[in-house]
Scaffold this active site. Structure first.
Site, PDB file in Angstrom:
ATOM      1  CE  LYS B   7       4.236  62.721  25.398  1.00  0.00           C
ATOM      2  NZ  LYS B   7       3.670  64.036  25.079  1.00  0.00           N
TER       3      LYS B   7
ATOM      4  CG  MET C   1      11.615  57.795  33.312  1.00  0.00           C
ATOM      5  SD  MET C   1      11.350  57.888  35.089  1.00  0.00           S
ATOM      6  CE  MET C   1      12.684  58.942  35.631  1.00  0.00           C
ATOM      7  N   PRO C   2      13.416  59.632  29.495  1.00  0.00           N
ATOM      8  CG  PRO C   2      15.059  60.877  28.416  1.00  0.00           C
ATOM      9  CD  PRO C   2      14.873  59.764  29.405  1.00  0.00           C
ATOM     10  CE1 TYR C   3       6.900  56.415  24.174  1.00  0.00           C
ATOM     11  CE2 TYR C   3       6.186  58.626  23.602  1.00  0.00           C
ATOM     12  CZ  TYR C   3       6.133  57.260  23.403  1.00  0.00           C
ATOM     13  OH  TYR C   3       5.321  56.743  22.439  1.00  0.00           O
ATOM     14  CG  MET C  41      10.665  53.457  26.796  1.00  0.00           C
ATOM     15  SD  MET C  41       8.885  53.264  27.123  1.00  0.00           S
ATOM     16  CE  MET C  41       8.985  52.223  28.587  1.00  0.00           C
TER      17      MET C  41
END
Lengths: 66, 66, 66, 66, 66, 66
Positions: B7, C1-3, C41
């Protein structure tokens, strides 16, 4: 370091409402578990009502039936 | 048989960059765990900045504040 | 900010291998998209082979059949 | 109370097909596990072919190569 | 009909804390969006610290380094 | 190439039932969308009843109340 994914129907939720969701859910994690908000992520997915089913029917169908 | 979901914020990532992400992440699974790339899936979700929160704020708000 | 969420079968992956997966996938996001590793994350889910299916069969069944 | 998430490529799936997916998958949970359909949720995510990778390539690339 | 998935590290969270998370997050969806709590689902995933990475390191490694 | 994730409560589901879920859900994707079963993945997550909430309560609490 929590990660929260919220799935809701796509129903014209405003940026202000999304901001309130993010703020509110982050606060729950701070209050209940003492998590650090700086590394708490929240991702909101808006799902078309054709693509969301409950009780074997799409939300589109359920709303049509009233 | 791994499945990977990535994401990222929706920020004009190009098809070439997406292809590089898919290739790179698949290679990590091959290199580290010896996984078979033929059955390794990668799904990229691009998330609007209004819908992604960190530190209790949406990314839209955080960028506005600089 | 990737997940990033990685799902693999539960097959005795070691902490060192998990650390290598986390390091490798984070590096792909830095290299391809210039993401900040500090807010990237990675969550690894290990799935029992009874609970993972491909081609209509569980991985447990497929391995038994060789 | 099951929750099912189905990810498919974005390929012009019709509302009728989505309704059939929702009905069919819900029925499997009723038939196999005796789950209550009233609290069974199904969410369908349609993924652009640029954003779905297998074997280290996007589905867009794989289709181009035939 | 919202669905919320909360991922946290496995750190001895008690049933009472989980109940408070479920209650709190459900209430945020009621308060902000007027959602019906009866069909609001919350699923909590507890993740081993070896399996959660941030900044390219597992949480296990980060804690060891203090 | 579909990917399906099924979340159910951890209630002693047997390997045979899991195999039936995998087979059944894969068949729905073949029947409704003509998907190739060879690249259809199904992952089943079993969730402790303390970790699943509906209507603002954990399933553990709801069952205790009958």
């Amino acid at each position: 370091m929590p990660y929260v994914n919220i799935k809701i129907t796509r129903d014209g939720v405003t940026p202000a409402q999304k901001a309130a969701l993010i703020q509110g859910v982050t606060q729950v994690l701070v209050d209940v578990l003492g998590k650090n908000p700086a590394t708490t992520m929240v991702v909101i997915d808006e799902i078309d009502t054709d693509n969301w089913g409950i009780a074997g029917q799409s939300v589109t169908e359920r709303r049509r039936q009233g």
